[in-house]
Design a protein around this motif. Structure first.
Motif, PDB file in Angstrom:
ATOM      1  N   PRO A 143       4.585   7.434  -7.588  1.00  0.00           N
ATOM      2  CA  PRO A 143       3.643   7.855  -8.639  1.00  0.00           C
ATOM      3  C   PRO A 143       4.143   7.561 -10.046  1.00  0.00           C
ATOM      4  CG  PRO A 143       4.827   9.760  -7.785  1.00  0.00           C
ATOM      5  CD  PRO A 143       5.254   8.581  -6.953  1.00  0.00           C
ATOM      6  N   VAL A 147      -1.344   5.600 -11.171  1.00  0.00           N
ATOM      7  CA  VAL A 147      -1.972   6.492 -10.205  1.00  0.00           C
ATOM      8  C   VAL A 147      -3.158   7.256 -10.806  1.00  0.00           C
ATOM      9  CG1 VAL A 147      -0.428   8.441 -10.681  1.00  0.00           C
ATOM     10  CG2 VAL A 147      -1.323   8.127  -8.389  1.00  0.00           C
ATOM     11  N   SER A 148      -3.118   7.448 -12.121  1.00  0.00           N
ATOM     12  CA  SER A 148      -4.189   8.207 -12.773  1.00  0.00           C
ATOM     13  C   SER A 148      -5.382   7.327 -13.136  1.00  0.00           C
ATOM     14  CB  SER A 148      -3.653   8.907 -14.030  1.00  0.00           C
ATOM     15  OG  SER A 148      -3.424   7.954 -15.051  1.00  0.00           O
ATOM     16  N   LEU A 149      -5.293   6.029 -12.843  1.00  0.00           N
ATOM     17  CA  LEU A 149      -6.344   5.106 -13.287  1.00  0.00           C
ATOM     18  C   LEU A 149      -7.272   4.669 -12.160  1.00  0.00           C
ATOM     19  CD1 LEU A 149      -4.291   2.854 -15.733  1.00  0.00           C
ATOM     20  CD2 LEU A 149      -5.935   4.633 -16.325  1.00  0.00           C
ATOM     21  N   ASP A 150      -7.279   5.405 -11.057  1.00  0.00           N
ATOM     22  CA  ASP A 150      -8.129   5.042  -9.920  1.00  0.00           C
ATOM     23  C   ASP A 150      -9.569   4.833 -10.396  1.00  0.00           C
ATOM     24  OD1 ASP A 150      -8.892   4.580  -7.312  1.00  0.00           O
ATOM     25  OD2 ASP A 150      -9.284   6.703  -6.909  1.00  0.00           O
ATOM     26  N   GLY A 151     -10.122   3.666 -10.083  1.00  0.00           N
ATOM     27  CA  GLY A 151     -11.509   3.385 -10.450  1.00  0.00           C
ATOM     28  C   GLY A 151     -11.676   2.720 -11.800  1.00  0.00           C
ATOM     29  N   ASP A 208      -2.739  15.937 -12.009  1.00  0.00           N
ATOM     30  CA  ASP A 208      -3.592  15.038 -12.788  1.00  0.00           C
ATOM     31  C   ASP A 208      -4.940  15.720 -13.031  1.00  0.00           C
ATOM     32  OD1 ASP A 208      -5.187  13.008 -13.754  1.00  0.00           O
ATOM     33  OD2 ASP A 208      -4.524  11.519 -12.286  1.00  0.00           O
ATOM     34  N   ILE A 227      -0.062   6.152  -2.332  1.00  0.00           N
ATOM     35  CA  ILE A 227      -1.291   6.646  -2.945  1.00  0.00           C
ATOM     36  C   ILE A 227      -2.193   5.442  -3.213  1.00  0.00           C
ATOM     37  CG2 ILE A 227      -2.251   7.999  -4.852  1.00  0.00           C
ATOM     38  CD1 ILE A 227       0.746   8.946  -5.304  1.00  0.00           C
ATOM     39  N   PRO A 228      -3.352   5.418  -2.552  1.00  0.00           N
ATOM     40  CA  PRO A 228      -4.235   4.268  -2.749  1.00  0.00           C
ATOM     41  C   PRO A 228      -5.040   4.400  -4.041  1.00  0.00           C
ATOM     42  CG  PRO A 228      -5.188   5.782  -1.137  1.00  0.00           C
ATOM     43  CD  PRO A 228      -3.897   6.404  -1.602  1.00  0.00           C
ATOM     44  N   ILE A 229      -5.121   3.325  -4.802  1.00  0.00           N
ATOM     45  CA  ILE A 229      -6.020   3.303  -5.962  1.00  0.00           C
ATOM     46  C   ILE A 229      -6.830   2.009  -5.936  1.00  0.00           C
ATOM     47  CG2 ILE A 229      -4.526   4.735  -7.433  1.00  0.00           C
ATOM     48  CD1 ILE A 229      -3.920   2.096  -9.020  1.00  0.00           C
ATOM     49  N   THR A 242      -7.203  14.439 -15.252  1.00  0.00           N
ATOM     50  CA  THR A 242      -8.080  13.507 -15.964  1.00  0.00           C
ATOM     51  C   THR A 242      -9.491  13.432 -15.367  1.00  0.00           C
ATOM     52  OG1 THR A 242      -7.138  11.715 -14.650  1.00  0.00           O
ATOM     53  CG2 THR A 242      -6.241  12.032 -16.848  1.00  0.00           C
ATOM     54  N   ARG A 243      -9.628  13.822 -14.074  1.00  0.00           N
ATOM     55  CA  ARG A 243     -10.963  13.715 -13.435  1.00  0.00           C
ATOM     56  C   ARG A 243     -11.770  15.000 -13.511  1.00  0.00           C
ATOM     57  NH1 ARG A 243     -10.597   8.647 -11.133  1.00  0.00           N
ATOM     58  NH2 ARG A 243      -8.679   7.890 -12.031  1.00  0.00           N
ATOM     59  N   LEU A 269       0.208   6.241 -16.338  1.00  0.00           N
ATOM     60  CA  LEU A 269       0.602   6.175 -14.938  1.00  0.00           C
ATOM     61  C   LEU A 269      -0.533   5.513 -14.158  1.00  0.00           C
ATOM     62  CD1 LEU A 269       2.266   9.673 -14.353  1.00  0.00           C
ATOM     63  CD2 LEU A 269       3.357   7.489 -14.904  1.00  0.00           C
ATOM     64  N   ARG A 271      -4.082  15.306  -7.566  1.00  0.00           N
ATOM     65  CA  ARG A 271      -5.236  15.091  -8.440  1.00  0.00           C
ATOM     66  C   ARG A 271      -6.151  16.295  -8.284  1.00  0.00           C
ATOM     67  NH1 ARG A 271      -7.335   9.487  -6.927  1.00  0.00           N
ATOM     68  NH2 ARG A 271      -5.420   8.733  -7.879  1.00  0.00           N
ATOM     69  N   TYR A 319       2.775  14.238  -6.899  1.00  0.00           N
ATOM     70  CA  TYR A 319       1.555  13.982  -7.670  1.00  0.00           C
ATOM     71  C   TYR A 319       0.352  14.544  -6.931  1.00  0.00           C
ATOM     72  CZ  TYR A 319      -2.421  11.327  -9.502  1.00  0.00           C
ATOM     73  OH  TYR A 319      -3.643  10.965 -10.023  1.00  0.00           O
ATOM     74  N   PHE A 351       8.417  12.926  -8.762  1.00  0.00           N
ATOM     75  CA  PHE A 351       7.650  14.171  -8.777  1.00  0.00           C
ATOM     76  C   PHE A 351       6.557  14.087  -7.714  1.00  0.00           C
ATOM     77  CE2 PHE A 351       6.127  11.196 -12.014  1.00  0.00           C
ATOM     78  CZ  PHE A 351       4.818  11.014 -11.636  1.00  0.00           C
TER      79      PHE A 351
END
Lengths: 163, 346
Positions: free
Chosen positions: A21, A67-71, B49, A3-5, B51-52, A65, B8, B6, B4
């Protein structure tokens, strides 16, 4: 599957391919990017040793996580000083002996930077203690930490609500 | 933490559709979920996710006098919102009395409602627990129950809901906006969390796949702004869950109480409100006797699970009297240095 971030880390853009992840921001910093300033104390959001700023706000890196911080924009203790010129909070911790063993210190300093930015505490000792309660120091250097935060807070931009 | 899948979500509809599959969990800040996953307490197969998701983090004072707080608003943003602090001061005080600054900066409003109990037999991931593993029993019953329930518990579960935020929200008649496959609906916060009964594994009224999208406070909630306090008694002054807490709010007119609101934290698996106790104060002058009577009524149905938490009944009475007394004295102009602490309270 990777997963790219993208992160802006201490002012520099990074493109990262996460192969799992489950990787927290703390593990990403320490194990993959070589930034070992943020410490793994409890790894459960209870000690504050992993405190960093994400988008300008102090958080526990162990519970985020990656992965949830992209950007996101991340600031760690490694990005705080300007070359050899220490950040006022770093200088204040040295001047007031705000540590003993030093393990919690990067988290304490990042948390203090966040607290001063929030403008909630000013130089009020009680508000500083309350505002820093998410950072444990098992050496018990709290007296020095309080003086350091007070001093740094007074030197940095004074706020209207500073008591 | 087990591995898991994932994904978005890019819209509420997208998130709801993805969560229809069993074993799914929504991820907002993750301050509770990630902690529980690390401990093996909860093991979702799919993490969605959210969050966005656009439009879910606003705090909006509406023309009709109500307030709408998006589910992704951060605890610290709500507490620091000038309108919230001025109009619903005990909500701001309760938020600032919870967790640490780092956690408040991350944790969301929706996540606060959805957080799990801190019962140590639930979080240790190994003890018998009917919440974690229905039918396995309750290891807490008869053991260390300092943080356990004295109201609304069953022999299957004696856990408490840990939120501070939810206590004043319950007192102020907040509602929860929910969106799912079947459309949108709204439920009162006091009806959102379920008491354990025979099915402690069921914690809220949410159906599988449903998502909390917002909280609303009705216009009437603003009338308590001048006389509202949250009081939290805990094992250390900061960064600890409540042993017992109370939100107390009054309207005062010519030296008499118009309306009263009183809700407790730390007593049950949901914020605990006793309308009879509130009603007993209407029309009375604020006095130690009137407050003691309201506290007596509020705890009338209380029942400790054993000797270890029997003290909480008397503690809750005293917390209620102190919170009501402080509310009658008036909301302070600024939230105290130690929010909701008995130190420095009237």
């Amino acid at each position: 599957m990777t997963i790219p971030i993208r992160l802006t880390l201490n002012g520099k853009p990074h493109a990262i391919d996460l192969d799992d992840p489950r990787i927290t921001l703390l593990d990403l910093l320490r194990e993959r990017l070589g930034l070992t300033g943020a410490k793994k104390g409890c790894d459960r959001g209870q000690c504050g040793a992993c405190t960093v700023l994400v988008d300008g706000r102090r958080i526990n890196a162990c519970l985020q996580l990656a992965v949830s911080l992209d950007g996101a924009e991340v600031l760690t203790i490694e990005g705080l000083s300007e070359g050899d010129a220490l950040h006022p909070v770093q200088a204040a911790f040295i001047a007031h002996d705000g540590f003993q063993c030093g393990f919690c210190t990067p988290g304490q300093i990042m948390s203090a930077v966040g607290l001063i930015r929030e403008g909630r505490a000013g130089t009020d000792p009680e508000r500083i203690r309350e505002g820093m309660s998410g950072n444990l120091c098992r050496c018990g250097a709290y007296a020095g930490i309080l003086e350091a935060v007070k001093d740094a807070s007074a030197r940095m931009e004074p706020r209207e609500d500073a008591a | 933490m087990i591995l898991f899948d994932y994904s978005r979500a890019s819209s509420v509809a997208d998130a709801i559709a993805a969560a229809r599959q069993p074993g799914s969990a929504f991820l907002a800040a993750g301050t509770n979920l990630v902690d529980l996953m690390k401990g093996g307490v909860t093991n979702p197969e799919r993490v969605i996710d959210i969050t966005r998701l656009p439009g879910l983090s606003g705090i909006e004072a509406r023309a009709d006098g109500s307030l709408r707080i998006g589910a992704l608003a951060r605890n610290s943003d709500v507490a620091d919102d000038p309108h919230v602090a001025r109009t619903y001061p005990m909500v701001a005080e309760a938020l600032l009395a919870g967790a640490s600054a780092q956690l408040r900066n991350a944790a969301t409003v929706g996540g606060n409602l959805m957080q799990r109990t801190r019962c140590q037999y639930f979080t240790d991931a190994v003890s018998p627990c009917n919440k974690r593993q229905p039918g396995s029993g309750c290891a807490a019953l008869g053991h260390a129950t300092r943080i356990h329930a004295v109201q609304g518990w069953s022999e299957h579960c004696i856990a408490t809901h840990p939120s501070d935020f939810c206590v004043p929200l319950a007192a102020l008649d907040a509602s929860v906006e929910i969106e799912g496959q079947g459309g949108k609906r709204s439920v009162k916060l006091t009806e959102f969390h379920l008491l354990p009964g025979d099915h402690p594994e069921r914690e809220t009224v949410l159906e599988p796949g449903e998502l909390v999208t917002a909280l609303t406070l009705p216009a009437e909630a603003a009338q308590f702004a001048g006389n509202a306090r949250y009081l939290k008694v805990r094992d250390r002054t900061s960064y600890a869950f409540a042993v017992v807490s109370a939100a107390a709010a009054l309207t005062l007119d010519g030296g008499r109480i118009g309306q009263a609101r009183l809700a407790f934290g730390g007593l049950a698996l949901k914020p605990w409100r006793v309308p009879e106790a509130e009603g007993s104060l209407a029309g009375k002058a604020p006095s130690p006797e009137a407050f003691a009577e309201a506290a007596r009524i509020a705890l009338d149905s209380a029942k400790p699970t054993g000797e270890a938490n029997a003290f909480k009944v008397e503690l809750a009475r005293r917390v209620a009297v102190r919170a009501l007394t402080s509310a009658a004295a008036g909301t302070p102009a600024r939230i105290p240095a130690l929010p909701a602490s008995p130190f420095g309270l009237v």
